[in-house]
Design an enzyme around this catalytic site. Structure first.
Site, PDB file in Angstrom:
ATOM      1  CE  LYS A  78     -21.940 -31.101  11.503  1.00  0.00           C
ATOM      2  NZ  LYS A  78     -23.102 -32.021  11.463  1.00  0.00           N
ATOM      3  CB  SER A 152     -22.733 -32.884   7.739  1.00  0.00           C
ATOM      4  OG  SER A 152     -23.516 -32.723   8.899  1.00  0.00           O
ATOM      5  CB  SER A 176     -25.001 -35.235  10.155  1.00  0.00           C
ATOM      6  OG  SER A 176     -25.527 -34.910   8.890  1.00  0.00           O
TER       7      SER A 176
END
Length: 451
Positions: A78, A152, A176
């Site tokens: 990420k 996210s 997330s």
């Protein structure tokens, strides 16, 4: 070249350790798949093609290859965690393009275990929202590209669900990991506080954000969690008494005024019935969520963004991010005390003294459209996020482990999912229950993009 689509990390690492395939061959196959498919998905902000091949060769020449748990396994990271030699952009035009001198500790642990980082994945700006879109593109759900991959950690989830990598690293401050895992049909584990090193942004959103795995199987999630947590995971399998962990089924939304739609309540109810039929002690029971949970979650969510945005040029932030940070600035001082979080833990602890695991729907409804949400107003984003995912924030506020597990399908054919929650130190218990669900109702590992 042999296809590695749908192969698990466990299978891949075993093949590399036994020298049935080289790390370079595995990585090259996945890079070719990324090149062929990612324009449709938008999982990656940047792909490290040449660097990944070079690092794969290094793994292949390691003298300890035969003992590496993730030998030659391609992973995605990420884009809010440092990868040596790459910029960490955090989904924003406001962040500097400075190259990282060293890996984040979780990335270093993956590499030490033999994994190869093939790229950094798309995130919403500052990892604030439950839709992954922004200046670096839109991450789409591989099962239904008209819908968001979630956020996210949306790019990370999309990468795994599309078979672009077997594993991806994400993090979870308000859902997330679990939100995109639920949308994309993956296992997503948010460890409890302190189980895995955090170091996310400026203070981990007051200790609520945790790094964790996204995987297609429970076995892969367990393996990646063990690598991330290190040798002292404290997450041995098992829990409860000899009959197995006791399970409470709750279909109630923790947030006042937000309802859960039938596909998700049906999935949770059917999962409970399967577990009961397999011998688990399951009964309906709702946690005593306080009326103020919604306002507390909003205060922490916005305040975390305010802190992360302090050093950035507001003119280069999207309007929804600026408003979110502006709202949060008035809450930073009160949130730092941790009083509400401690009160919530005290309120919920008796429930988890009686029940080992809480089973709930993972989401309240299917994901919003894959669109430029960063160009829309803050309130519209807030309402869309809250309506979709009211069930994840309580467990960031408490700091307790929670995970999303695929279970069934939505009317559209996209995956549905349930959430499992347990008391601190019970990651192994959650993985055991998730493994039982996987065995009782297996799920398809990756989206049928080649069909």
């Amino acid at each position: 070249m042999t296809s590695w689509a749908g192969r698990t990390a466990v299978e891949t690492a075993a093949a590399v350790r036994e020298k049935r395939v080289t790390p370079r061959e595995v990585v090259a196959w996945h890079l070719a798949r990324i090149e062929r498919l990612d324009a449709r998905i938008g999982a990656f902000r940047t792909v490290r093609a040449q660097a990944a091949l070079a690092e794969a060769d290094e793994v292949g020449s390691r003298p300890d290859l035969a003992g590496l748990p993730l030998a030659g396994v391609p992973v995605a990271v990420k884009d809010n965690l440092a990868v040596r030699g790459e910029a960490t952009r955090n989904g924003s035009a406001a962040t500097p393009a400075t190259l990282a001198d060293e890996d984040h500790v979780t990335v270093a642990r993956l590499r030490a275990a033999g994994a190869v980082v093939v790229g950094l994945t798309n995130v919403p700006e500052l990892c604030v929202f439950g839709t992954t879109d922004g200046v670096h593109g839109i991450a789409r759900n591989p099962w239904d590209p008209s819908r968001t991959a979630g956020g996210s950690s949306g790019g990370s989830a999309a990468a795994v669900a599309a078979g672009l990598v077997p594993l991806a690293l994400g993090n979870d401050g308000m859902g997330s990991l679990r939100i995109p895992a639920a949308h994309c049909g993956l296992v997503g584990l948010k460890p409890g506080f302190g189980a895995v090193p955090a170091g996310i942004g400026h203070g981990d959103w007051f200790g609520m954000s945790e790094n964790g795995p996204l995987a297609t199987t429970v076995e892969d999630a367990r393996l990646m969690f063990a690598v991330l947590a290190g040798p002292d995971t404290g997450a041995a399998p098992g829990g409860g008494d000899a009959a197995g962990p006791s399970i409470a089924l709750s279909l109630r939304s923790p947030l006042l005024g937000v309802s859960v739609t039938r596909p998700y309540t049906t999935a949770a109810r059917e999962a409970a019935e399967l577990l009961a039929g397999a011998g688990h002690r399951v009964r309906p029971a709702d946690p005593p969520y306080p009326w103020w949970l919604g306002t507390t979650a909003l205060a922490h969510w916005t305040a975390g963004t305010a802190v992360d945005a302090e050093d950035l040029d507001p003119r280069r932030l999207a309007r929804r991010t600026r408003v979110h940070a502006a709202v949060g600035r008035r809450f930073v001082r009160s949130v730092r005390t941790g009083d509400r979080r401690e009160e919530l833990r005290r309120r919920l602890e008796p429930f988890f003294a009686e029940h080992d695991v809480l089973l709930t729907p993972a989401l309240a409804r299917r994901g919003p459209a894959a669109a430029a949400w960063h160009e829309r107003g803050w309130l519209r984003n807030l309402l869309a996020n809250t309506a979709c995912s009211p069930l994840t924030p309580p467990w960031n506020l408490t700091g307790w482990p929670a995970m999303s597990v695929p279970f069934g399908t939505l009317p559209s054919g996209a995956p549905c999912a349930v959430q499992l929650v347990a008391r601190p130190g019970s990651e192994g218990v959650l993985l055991d229950v998730a493994g039982r669900l996987e065995a009782l109702r297996p799920w398809r590992r990756t989206a049928p993009l080649d069909e």
